[in-house]
Design an enzyme around this catalytic site. Structure first.
Site, PDB file in Angstrom:
ATOM      1  N   TYR A 163       0.816  -1.230   0.000  1.00  0.00           N
ATOM      2  CA  TYR A 163       0.000   0.000   0.000  1.00  0.00           C
ATOM      3  C   TYR A 163       0.845   1.274   0.000  1.00  0.00           C
ATOM      4  O   TYR A 163       2.047   1.236   0.126  1.00  0.00           O
ATOM      5  CB  TYR A 163      -1.072  -0.018   1.084  1.00  0.00           C
ATOM      6  N   GLU A 164       0.174   2.369  -0.200  1.00  0.00           N
ATOM      7  CA  GLU A 164       0.814   3.692  -0.311  1.00  0.00           C
ATOM      8  C   GLU A 164       1.834   3.710  -1.459  1.00  0.00           C
ATOM      9  O   GLU A 164       2.892   4.325  -1.365  1.00  0.00           O
ATOM     10  CB  GLU A 164       1.469   4.061   1.035  1.00  0.00           C
ATOM     11  N   GLY A 165       1.450   3.039  -2.547  1.00  0.00           N
ATOM     12  CA  GLY A 165       2.370   2.891  -3.689  1.00  0.00           C
ATOM     13  C   GLY A 165       3.194   1.632  -3.507  1.00  0.00           C
ATOM     14  O   GLY A 165       4.041   1.576  -2.613  1.00  0.00           O
ATOM     15  N   GLN A 219       7.485   2.580  -5.986  1.00  0.00           N
ATOM     16  CA  GLN A 219       8.541   3.359  -5.304  1.00  0.00           C
ATOM     17  C   GLN A 219       9.827   3.357  -6.131  1.00  0.00           C
ATOM     18  O   GLN A 219      10.499   4.375  -6.274  1.00  0.00           O
ATOM     19  CB  GLN A 219       8.850   2.776  -3.917  1.00  0.00           C
TER      20      GLN A 219
END
Lengths: 591, 591
Positions: A438-440, A445
């Protein structure tokens, strides 16, 4: 599951000696951040983490959050009380502006404290983590009225916040968002659509929840430029913040997940009765740009989850290894605890050394964000921002991969007991596994690092970082470990420069090749930068009166990091060098 | 969860072209193992795996096996029927001797088939896997009466078998076994004690269960030499095999585990009513020696679980990646399936290439065991046995580590959906995580390789293997990939030789140092040996008429293995070289 001991000694060492508290304390507005205050904050946060949050970690895993027949999300036993204690301490606002009711402390300290929440109880800590993102977003992009109405109540913890980005067809690719926001004519919008994977998308711990929702206005262009951001409160409130009628948004299901069972991951339906009332944040079409302002902090926080789970898994594994007796000691012939077995030590020190290295990296990144946001000199702010921009994908990507690897090692140290759920070691792996996603995702990344951060500025920021690391390697060191370490790091940094130049040359015209080498590059760079901070740690040990054995332990971990972890950077460099073109062509069969 | 497609194409290629069926078909007793028979067996097994076992994998995970209030262990829906079909096919006896009612086929083929069972449904396949161990043990050590009574019924699957080694205080260290076996005077023994982690320790799929139990006789010496092995049937049987009274052994609980939920992991209590009736196998005091005879096969089978889960996780990930659309194709500008993203391809090909490499290694080891057990020439048997002795810890250790790594990559390919249990990707990680632990932890495997297999013979067997690999690198190769690959492998093998000699020199007097470098050595050696088989695979592609794209895929995977996986061997060599002495001394604080 063993008790959690907050790693205050290492956090203090990193903040005071390695990062240097003065680098943030000298920033405008942070003058009151004295060493004593830092220590007091860490102690108090540690007490809450250890005494209140950590004991609920296993209960939360077992009970999970549940959507009952009335459409109410029930958090596990103890959750609401713990949340109240969390709010009483003012912890939600630790890094929020004082003028909005926060403590106004540097992110460096907020990050240190945040790591402890995640170690103690990651599934709980996700709630304040998401609220922090919403706070940051409204602090920057909210109108005066929006801030007056929502912000102080979120900073106090009276209401929580959520981020509504993902839809079934729109995950990493937010250009595919379909939720609609139709202007009503009175300045508000009618929001319709379905959002998935909404962390703490519903719960009953607070009277209201402030959903921040990405949606598309009518006639907006396709793609990301057509997306706007809206406040959609669970309950409509009047201008004094008094709770009014239920808004047209509801939780229609919770996901059944591998881990973080206690964190309700909601499917939210907007507009089943005609449309939820939404309030535009920022300008139409700028929704994704608004989201980007909070992305660095959010990714830092997720990276810290990796550090946090590594720490917790280590503590549990080392306690078991001290206690579990198998085999005989070669010296005494007596029953021996497995902590004396070489292969068990190898696993434990790997966990410990990588945890400390990743922690140093995350706190260093936090300090850079503080400088980027608060320094009085614009050029300094800009330099710090571009440094942070490079560091954040490393913190998020590398630390969360380490979180999974270390939680898995933690299970291995336990042998058969590690596979038994009651032991608690398995929960750490299950919980840790979400953080690379999650969060990319960590793939995203790596693409961010190699694309936006490296290729876009032609490697300028990365070369400045490499030069700065190289500067730290020059000197007449009296400590033999430092001398040896500086040499090892020097080789790794030279290799990083070679790899970086190679990528710049070969990927200039080939985004596909960049995609194929991005992940090993992220890992190679992370190891080198963390190695720099481990070298600095080693150098600072000379100042320490080692009455508690901390310096001896840190020296061991630093030396292990250079002997056993840093060589992986060369492995990554080889992978990159051996990738001659994009991995596959569309026509190549996979099997 | 996606369907399972048995990897018959790769199994056939490895058996026929890479290992060479003739190496086992020429052994006494295996003359009927024709290529056609092999293909027919693989097809039939594949049908059962795909059609019967695989569809139950998720049901088994959800329902688990449960101990009900009557003390009965209930396997999941469909288990008993599937087990009946499994037995009807005669699969339990595939590698058991014909004279005892088995198919008498080579282990090479049994192993290939076994991998498919584990891919389809690891929790199910554990039951026949444990029975196979018991079969092997009684084939060698059982008396004529014991074989007549138990063996044919286990080979047919009428009864299952279990291995009762572990006790709460005796895991890796079996010298600590406390269960007692007291002679009654009529040739039988009265068994008392508690055993834990007993796979399929109880169930109702068959009328009887044959427990093989390690226990200590009165006045036996301390340590492993005091341990004997006993048959303890769940129900006492008369000399005709007719089921009699219940023996004094019962399942008192099942473990709540991270994965393989459908496999009942029992705590068995022996002798609550005075003592279970046990029958000595082999001689008193030789219990552990008897166990060692089945250890290679059992460890091979667990290693194959790592291959099997890798295969299943890959199939699931590649299906999702083909289907899931995110982002635009740089060439067409249309919505693009994520399988076209470079970083996703990197993950998928890593899964695929390591799976195929580990599969090749496991089948090669199986063929060596066939030669070791059946060749007419004693010296050939001995050479094959010492080769297998080196290979088995690699197969068990490396493949099961890869199983965890690949299952984790499989989750990552799925993004957020990978964390949702309904997707099925998470189950593979949960199931895979046990394989590095049981049947000797991977730390124990590494110590076995470096201690019993390397240091004890002063490296002779390892040097013979290194020389054989080196011999394969000499030649005038027409294929550019082969030429390049041979060079890469040559460097890795030279490095392995250097590392091996370094370990021999430095560990001669230091078992502690050996413990600290054992795990990286196992991984380094495994990569090199598997690389040899991948090179051989590449060479054999010239013979293939590539009408189904198999050769193109294999070439891709081989090249990926050499470019992206083999460099890890150098990383491991660096770790070993950098380990100057045992990791830690007892006095060094860990934190």
């Amino acid at each position: 599951m063993t008790d959690f001991t907050p790693p205050i000694r290492d956090l203090r060492f990193l903040i005071h000696d390695v990062i240097g508290l003065q680098t943030v304390a000298e920033l405008p507005g942070f003058g009151e951040t004295s060493p004593d205050l830092v220590d007091a904050i860490l102690e108090e946060a540690g007490k809450l983490a250890k005494g209140v949050l950590a004991p609920l970690n296993r209960i939360g895993d077992q009970e999970g959050s549940v959507l009952d027949d009335n459409g109410t999300v029930r958090t596990p036993t103890g959750w609401k009380d713990a949340y109240e204690k969390f709010c009483e301490g003012g912890w939600q606002g630790i890094s929020a502006p004082e003028k909005e009711g926060g403590m106004g402390l540097p992110l460096l300290l907020g990050a240190a404290v945040g790591e402890m929440w995640h170690s103690a109880n990651m599934a709980f800590a996700l709630c304040p983590m998401l609220t922090s993102g919403a706070i940051e977003l409204l602090t920057i992009h909210g109108t005066d009225e929006q801030r007056a109405l929502y912000l102080s109540r979120m900073i106090s913890g009276e209401w929580t916040g959520t981020m509504n980005l993902t839809e079934p067809q729109a995950g990493s690719d937010l250009s595919k968002v379909r939720s609609m926001a139709t202007p009503v004519g009175d300045g508000t919008y009618r929001i319709t659509g379905q959002k998935i994977f909404i962390t703490y998308g519903d719960h009953e711990m607070t009277d209201n929840i402030v959903h921040l929702v990405l949606a598309r206005t009518p006639d907006a262009p396709n793609g990301v430029k057509g997306i706007s951001l809206f406040i959609v409160p669970k309950f409509i409130v009047d201008t004094n913040g008094k709770i009014g009628p239920r808004n047209d948004v509801k939780c229609i299901s919770l996901e059944h997940k591998l881990g973080i069972h206690a964190s309700p991951t909601a499917v939210l339906s907007f507009g089943d009765k005609g449309g939820a009332t939404g309030y535009l944040v920022g300008e139409e079409g700028h929704g994704l740009a608004c989201m980007f302002t909070m992305m660095n902090n959010a990714r830092l926080a997720v990276g810290q989850q990796g550090v946090a789970i590594s720490e917790r898994a280590y503590q549990q594994a080392v306690a078991y290894a001290r206690d579990r007796k198998q085999g005989k000691s070669p010296t005494t012939g007596q029953d021996d605890a497995i902590i004396h077995h070489g292969d068990v030590q190898r696993m434990l020190i790997r966990m410990r050394a990588t945890t400390e290295a990743a922690r140093a990296l995350s706190l260093y990144a936090a300090a850079q964000l503080d400088i980027a946001h608060h320094h009085e000199n614009g050029n300094t702010r800009k330099s710090a921002q571009s440094r942070a921009d490079i560091l954040i994908p490393m913190v998020k990507g590398w630390s969360t991969d380490l979180g999974v690897e270390n939680a898995s090692l933690g299970i291995q140290v336990h042998g058969g007991m590690g596979f038994i759920e009651e032991t608690g070691a398995a929960q750490h792996l299950r919980d840790a596994r979400i953080a690379p996603i999650y969060e990319g995702t960590n793939g995203i990344q790596a693409l961010d690092l190699i694309g936006r951060k490296l290729l876009r500025d032609n490697g300028v920021a990365m070369h400045i970082l490499i030069d700065e690391i190289r500067g730290a390697l020059i000197g007449d060191f009296t400590d033999a470990d430092v001398t040896h370490t500086a040499k090892t790091l020097g080789q790794a940094v030279n290799q990083l420069e070679t790899t970086t130049n190679d990528i710049l040359a070969r990927c200039a015209n080939g985004a596909e090749l960049a995609q194929s080498v991005a992940s090993p590059y992220l890992r190679q760079a992370s190891i080198c930068v963390a190695g720099w901070l481990m070298l600095r740690s080693l150098q600072k040990l000379a100042n320490i009166n080692d009455n508690d054995g901390f310096a001896a332990s840190k020296r061991l971990n630093c030396n292990f990091f250079f002997g056993q972890v840093v060589p992986e950077a060369q492995f990554m460099a080889s992978q990159i060098a051996n990738t001659k073109d994009a991995c596959l062509h569309e026509t190549t069969p996979l099997f």
